[in-house]
Structures are given as C-alpha cells and as structure tokens.
Scaffold this motif. Structure first.
Motif, PDB file in Angstrom:
ATOM      1  N   GLY A   1       0.812  -1.203   0.000  1.00 27.78           N
ATOM      2  CA  GLY A   1       0.000   0.000   0.000  1.00 27.78           C
ATOM      3  C   GLY A   1       0.846   1.253   0.000  1.00 27.78           C
ATOM      4  O   GLY A   1       1.785   1.391  -0.791  1.00 27.78           O
ATOM      5  N   ILE A   2       0.543   2.153   0.920  1.00 21.37           N
ATOM      6  CA  ILE A   2       1.168   3.474   0.963  1.00 21.37           C
ATOM      7  C   ILE A   2       2.408   3.438   1.849  1.00 21.37           C
ATOM      8  O   ILE A   2       2.350   3.024   3.015  1.00 21.37           O
ATOM      9  CB  ILE A   2       0.162   4.518   1.484  1.00 21.37           C
ATOM     10  CG1 ILE A   2      -1.076   4.541   0.589  1.00 21.37           C
ATOM     11  CG2 ILE A   2       0.805   5.901   1.540  1.00 21.37           C
ATOM     12  CD1 ILE A   2      -2.201   5.399   1.117  1.00 21.37           C
ATOM     13  N   LYS A   3       3.512   3.873   1.287  1.00 13.58           N
ATOM     14  CA  LYS A   3       4.785   3.817   2.004  1.00 13.58           C
ATOM     15  C   LYS A   3       4.744   4.623   3.292  1.00 13.58           C
ATOM     16  O   LYS A   3       5.264   4.203   4.326  1.00 13.58           O
ATOM     17  CB  LYS A   3       5.889   4.331   1.082  1.00 13.58           C
ATOM     18  CG  LYS A   3       7.270   4.338   1.709  1.00 13.58           C
ATOM     19  CD  LYS A   3       8.303   4.859   0.729  1.00 13.58           C
ATOM     20  CE  LYS A   3       9.673   4.928   1.380  1.00 13.58           C
ATOM     21  NZ  LYS A   3      10.683   5.488   0.444  1.00 13.58           N
ATOM     22  N   GLU A   4       4.120   5.807   3.258  1.00 14.32           N
ATOM     23  CA  GLU A   4       4.065   6.660   4.438  1.00 14.32           C
ATOM     24  C   GLU A   4       3.260   6.040   5.569  1.00 14.32           C
ATOM     25  O   GLU A   4       3.373   6.463   6.719  1.00 14.32           O
ATOM     26  CB  GLU A   4       3.482   8.030   4.066  1.00 14.32           C
ATOM     27  CG  GLU A   4       4.420   8.930   3.260  1.00 14.32           C
ATOM     28  CD  GLU A   4       4.593   8.441   1.826  1.00 14.32           C
ATOM     29  OE1 GLU A   4       5.617   8.780   1.208  1.00 14.32           O
ATOM     30  OE2 GLU A   4       3.699   7.718   1.325  1.00 14.32           O
TER      31      GLU A   4
ATOM     32  N   LEU B   1      -5.474  -6.976  -8.042  1.00 19.17           N
ATOM     33  CA  LEU B   1      -5.870  -7.048  -9.446  1.00 19.17           C
ATOM     34  C   LEU B   1      -4.794  -6.525 -10.394  1.00 19.17           C
ATOM     35  O   LEU B   1      -4.912  -6.677 -11.603  1.00 19.17           O
ATOM     36  CB  LEU B   1      -7.172  -6.259  -9.661  1.00 19.17           C
ATOM     37  CG  LEU B   1      -8.421  -6.870  -9.018  1.00 19.17           C
ATOM     38  CD1 LEU B   1      -9.614  -5.940  -9.183  1.00 19.17           C
ATOM     39  CD2 LEU B   1      -8.723  -8.233  -9.616  1.00 19.17           C
ATOM     40  N   ASP B   2      -3.755  -5.927  -9.849  1.00 17.22           N
ATOM     41  CA  ASP B   2      -2.647  -5.457 -10.686  1.00 17.22           C
ATOM     42  C   ASP B   2      -1.968  -6.668 -11.323  1.00 17.22           C
ATOM     43  O   ASP B   2      -1.621  -7.635 -10.630  1.00 17.22           O
ATOM     44  CB  ASP B   2      -1.646  -4.695  -9.813  1.00 17.22           C
ATOM     45  CG  ASP B   2      -0.562  -4.002 -10.627  1.00 17.22           C
ATOM     46  OD1 ASP B   2      -0.146  -4.548 -11.657  1.00 17.22           O
ATOM     47  OD2 ASP B   2      -0.137  -2.906 -10.226  1.00 17.22           O
ATOM     48  N   PRO B   3      -1.766  -6.669 -12.651  1.00 16.64           N
ATOM     49  CA  PRO B   3      -1.127  -7.825 -13.305  1.00 16.64           C
ATOM     50  C   PRO B   3       0.285  -8.101 -12.807  1.00 16.64           C
ATOM     51  O   PRO B   3       0.774  -9.220 -12.943  1.00 16.64           O
ATOM     52  CB  PRO B   3      -1.135  -7.437 -14.793  1.00 16.64           C
ATOM     53  CG  PRO B   3      -1.424  -5.977 -14.837  1.00 16.64           C
ATOM     54  CD  PRO B   3      -2.187  -5.642 -13.616  1.00 16.64           C
ATOM     55  N   ASP B   4       0.931  -7.099 -12.233  1.00 18.62           N
ATOM     56  CA  ASP B   4       2.289  -7.279 -11.706  1.00 18.62           C
ATOM     57  C   ASP B   4       2.284  -7.547 -10.199  1.00 18.62           C
ATOM     58  O   ASP B   4       3.331  -7.450  -9.550  1.00 18.62           O
ATOM     59  CB  ASP B   4       3.133  -6.035 -11.998  1.00 18.62           C
ATOM     60  CG  ASP B   4       3.352  -5.827 -13.487  1.00 18.62           C
ATOM     61  OD1 ASP B   4       3.497  -6.836 -14.206  1.00 18.62           O
ATOM     62  OD2 ASP B   4       3.370  -4.666 -13.938  1.00 18.62           O
ATOM     63  N   TYR B   5       1.131  -7.893  -9.647  1.00 15.14           N
ATOM     64  CA  TYR B   5       1.025  -8.120  -8.210  1.00 15.14           C
ATOM     65  C   TYR B   5       1.874  -9.319  -7.781  1.00 15.14           C
ATOM     66  O   TYR B   5       1.860 -10.378  -8.411  1.00 15.14           O
ATOM     67  CB  TYR B   5      -0.436  -8.365  -7.825  1.00 15.14           C
ATOM     68  CG  TYR B   5      -0.636  -8.764  -6.376  1.00 15.14           C
ATOM     69  CD1 TYR B   5      -0.490  -7.836  -5.358  1.00 15.14           C
ATOM     70  CD2 TYR B   5      -0.972 -10.077  -6.034  1.00 15.14           C
ATOM     71  CE1 TYR B   5      -0.672  -8.191  -4.029  1.00 15.14           C
ATOM     72  CE2 TYR B   5      -1.162 -10.436  -4.715  1.00 15.14           C
ATOM     73  CZ  TYR B   5      -1.007  -9.488  -3.713  1.00 15.14           C
ATOM     74  OH  TYR B   5      -1.184  -9.842  -2.402  1.00 15.14           O
ATOM     75  N   ARG B   6       2.628  -9.132  -6.703  1.00 18.92           N
ATOM     76  CA  ARG B   6       3.402 -10.200  -6.079  1.00 18.92           C
ATOM     77  C   ARG B   6       3.082 -10.195  -4.586  1.00 18.92           C
ATOM     78  O   ARG B   6       3.250  -9.188  -3.911  1.00 18.92           O
ATOM     79  CB  ARG B   6       4.902  -9.986  -6.284  1.00 18.92           C
ATOM     80  CG  ARG B   6       5.341  -9.939  -7.752  1.00 18.92           C
ATOM     81  CD  ARG B   6       5.212 -11.310  -8.409  1.00 18.92           C
ATOM     82  NE  ARG B   6       5.751 -11.278  -9.757  1.00 18.92           N
ATOM     83  CZ  ARG B   6       5.053 -10.985 -10.850  1.00 18.92           C
ATOM     84  NH1 ARG B   6       3.755 -10.678 -10.746  1.00 18.92           N
ATOM     85  NH2 ARG B   6       5.621 -10.991 -12.033  1.00 18.92           N
TER      86      ARG B   6
ATOM     87  N   LEU C   1       4.201  -1.266   1.851  1.00 18.11           N
ATOM     88  CA  LEU C   1       5.316  -1.410   0.909  1.00 18.11           C
ATOM     89  C   LEU C   1       4.845  -1.732  -0.496  1.00 18.11           C
ATOM     90  O   LEU C   1       3.664  -2.053  -0.726  1.00 18.11           O
ATOM     91  CB  LEU C   1       6.280  -2.489   1.402  1.00 18.11           C
ATOM     92  CG  LEU C   1       5.743  -3.920   1.640  1.00 18.11           C
ATOM     93  CD1 LEU C   1       5.659  -4.725   0.353  1.00 18.11           C
ATOM     94  CD2 LEU C   1       6.619  -4.645   2.642  1.00 18.11           C
ATOM     95  N   HIS C   2       5.794  -1.673  -1.439  1.00 18.09           N
ATOM     96  CA  HIS C   2       5.627  -2.136  -2.807  1.00 18.09           C
ATOM     97  C   HIS C   2       6.784  -3.087  -3.100  1.00 18.09           C
ATOM     98  O   HIS C   2       7.942  -2.693  -2.940  1.00 18.09           O
ATOM     99  CB  HIS C   2       5.636  -0.980  -3.798  1.00 18.09           C
ATOM    100  CG  HIS C   2       4.419  -0.116  -3.747  1.00 18.09           C
ATOM    101  ND1 HIS C   2       3.207  -0.516  -4.255  1.00 18.09           N
ATOM    102  CD2 HIS C   2       4.229   1.114  -3.229  1.00 18.09           C
ATOM    103  CE1 HIS C   2       2.317   0.447  -4.069  1.00 18.09           C
ATOM    104  NE2 HIS C   2       2.899   1.441  -3.438  1.00 18.09           N
ATOM    105  N   PRO C   3       6.507  -4.326  -3.519  1.00 14.28           N
ATOM    106  CA  PRO C   3       7.597  -5.249  -3.824  1.00 14.28           C
ATOM    107  C   PRO C   3       8.408  -4.765  -5.026  1.00 14.28           C
ATOM    108  O   PRO C   3       7.915  -3.986  -5.842  1.00 14.28           O
ATOM    109  CB  PRO C   3       6.870  -6.566  -4.158  1.00 14.28           C
ATOM    110  CG  PRO C   3       5.499  -6.406  -3.615  1.00 14.28           C
ATOM    111  CD  PRO C   3       5.192  -4.951  -3.680  1.00 14.28           C
ATOM    112  N   PRO C   4       9.652  -5.215  -5.150  1.00 11.29           N
ATOM    113  CA  PRO C   4      10.445  -4.878  -6.333  1.00 11.29           C
ATOM    114  C   PRO C   4       9.764  -5.364  -7.612  1.00 11.29           C
ATOM    115  O   PRO C   4       9.094  -6.396  -7.622  1.00 11.29           O
ATOM    116  CB  PRO C   4      11.763  -5.624  -6.102  1.00 11.29           C
ATOM    117  CG  PRO C   4      11.818  -5.876  -4.639  1.00 11.29           C
ATOM    118  CD  PRO C   4      10.411  -6.020  -4.184  1.00 11.29           C
ATOM    119  N   LEU C   5       9.929  -4.610  -8.689  1.00  7.50           N
ATOM    120  CA  LEU C   5       9.267  -4.953  -9.949  1.00  7.50           C
ATOM    121  C   LEU C   5       9.781  -6.257 -10.543  1.00  7.50           C
ATOM    122  O   LEU C   5       9.069  -6.925 -11.295  1.00  7.50           O
ATOM    123  CB  LEU C   5       9.454  -3.808 -10.955  1.00  7.50           C
ATOM    124  CG  LEU C   5       8.812  -2.466 -10.565  1.00  7.50           C
ATOM    125  CD1 LEU C   5       9.154  -1.396 -11.602  1.00  7.50           C
ATOM    126  CD2 LEU C   5       7.307  -2.623 -10.421  1.00  7.50           C
TER     127      LEU C   5
END
Length: 291
Positions: free
Chosen positions: A139-142, A189-194, A146-150
C-alpha cells in the motif's frame, strides 16, 4: 379268525455326506488358508519426508514507534523520520526451508535484503492474540506499507499442493499469507502483483485454521521471546454491537463494512521492522528443523 402278520422293514440309517466331499472341503479350506498366509503382502508406500533443512537465515529487528500517531504528523512524513526515536524490542532470526519451497524463500530473502523496497520500515499491521501476527502489507509507504520490487519472481508454489503440507503446529512458524492476506482488492488485481505478506505464529498453541491455506517456509530460530512480546501488545477490539452492525452492513453490500474491519486487531502501538537482512553462516543446515 384273521391272523395279523407283521412285516419287518429295514430302518434307514441317517444320511451321511460322502467321505470324498468332506475331504475335498477340508483340503479346500486348508489350501485357502495356506495360500493367504504365504502370499506376499502389498507393499506399504509412503511419501518421502519433507525437506525442512534450513538453507538460509535472515534477521528482523522489531521496534515500537511512539510518535507514529502524533497529532502534528503530516501525510508526507515517512516512517523513518517519524520513528527516529524508537523503543527496540529485539531481533528475530528466521531459518528458511530453501529446498522445500525455493521460490517462496527466494522472494522472502529478496524482501529482507533489498536496499529499496524491502520489509525494512514497514509495520506489523495485525495481531491476533494467542495466534499470529501479520506483516508485509502492500500500500502506501508513508503508512508503513510497501511495494515489492518490480523484478520479484512470480510465485508458482502458491498453486503447488506440496507447498502446503507443513503445519502451523507451534509458536514461531513463518508462512506466506494466502488465506490471511488482506491486501486491498485493487492491489491484487494489478497484473504485476506479487504477494509478500507473511505471518508468524505466536503461540501458545498451534493454529490449525491456517493449515493447507498458507505456505510454511521457515521457523524462528532465535528471538521467540520477542515474538511473544509483540503478541502481548494491545489491539483494537470492536464491541459486540459494532460487530453486529458491521455484519449487517456487509450483508447489505455496504463497502464501508470492509474498510471498518481493516481496523480490527490493529495494534494500538506502532510496531515495525526497523531493520532486516541476511545472516551469512558457514553451515546453516546445522540449525534445527521443523518437526
């Protein structure tokens, strides 16, 4: 005068079965018993034992951020800047089963060792007392998410039945959240979801409700006291009346019901992963394995 004449008739003897029939019956039964006793027993097949050899070790340092919920905080404030003054809880060392679930272990190690993004400076967002806690929400970094590496690999073990055979049988079991994953639907639902959300069981007993639904990939080797301390942190618990209203709202299709539930079991103190990384050891397989 008439004379009564008595004629003697032979009395038939009881019918006896032929001797030959008795002999044949006896031989048949004996032969059947002998053939059953001498026939080879079917081979007992069993699946090979699961390889819970520890191939890698990672560490996670946990701390409490007393300033996370301060009133003068702005939206743009990052977690490291807010949590400059922290209360350390301690270090947890986790052994990983790299032979059993190599993809899950590889992704977890990447999330522990990557410079950015990683699990570092992310919150424990749910604590279920006496069961487990959750971390690694996207989600939101603040907000400590987190966001996983691409370039993180797609985890195909999530559809492999063998990856689900280990049980959440004791405190300190580490597993990848699948049934317990609470990432938002638009994120999934993001196709790049990990999926990188994980849980650690806190005890005191097992968590059978997690079995066959989440991938066990490691165990706590050191710092189980830290895990128990995290589990003791108070959480938000709605009243029974609020729960009933929420159930009714969900039944009526009100989307706000799910948003409200996101606050349930949220720790009242901000606990976060202040540091993480890999521990290089000469022979990591000497560590204990999961029974």
């Amino acid at each position: 005068m008439a004379t009564l004449v008595f004629m003697a008739f032979p009395i038939p003897s009881p019918i006896q079965p032929p001797l030959l029939s008795t002999t044949i019956t006896s031989i048949t039964r004996r032969s059947l018993l002998l053939s059953t006793a001498l026939s080879p027993l079917p081979a007992i097949t069993s699946s090979p034992p699961l390889d819970t050899k520890i191939t890698d070790r990672v560490f996670m340092d946990f701390s409490i951020c007393p300033n996370y919920s301060r009133s003068d905080r702005t939206v743009s404030d990052s977690l490291p800047s807010i949590c400059a003054d922290t209360t350390p809880l301690g270090r947890v060392v986790i052994g990983l089963y790299g032979h059993l679930v190599p993809l899950t272990v590889s992704n977890f190690k990447t999330m522990c060792t990557s410079s950015l993004p990683s699990y570092k400076n992310t919150l424990i967002h749910k604590i279920f007392p006496g069961q487990f806690f959750l971390a690694g929400r996207q989600g939101i970094k603040e907000k400590g998410e987190l966001h996983p590496p691409l370039d993180l690999a797609r985890n195909t073990e999530s559809v492999d039945s063998r990856a689900f055979l280990l049980r959440h049988s004791r405190p300190g079991v580490v597993s990848l959240c699948l049934s317990e994953n609470d990432d938002d639907d638009d994120v999934k639902l993001d196709p790049d979801y990990r999926n990188v959300e994980f849980l650690i069981t806190t005890g005191p007993g097992p968590c059978p409700q997690l079995d066959n639904k989440n991938i066990v990939f490691g165990t706590v080797l050191e710092g189980l006291d830290v895990v128990r301390e995290i589990a003791s942190i108070p959480t938000y618990k709605p009243s029974e009346r609020i729960r009933q209203f929420n159930d009714l709202a969900e039944f009526l299709g009100d989307e706000r019901a799910q948003n409200a539930r996101a606050l349930w079991n949220k720790p009242l103190k901000a606990v976060y992963i202040s540091d993480c990384g890999e521990l290089k050891v000469t022979n990591p397989s000497l560590s204990p394995s999961l029974p």
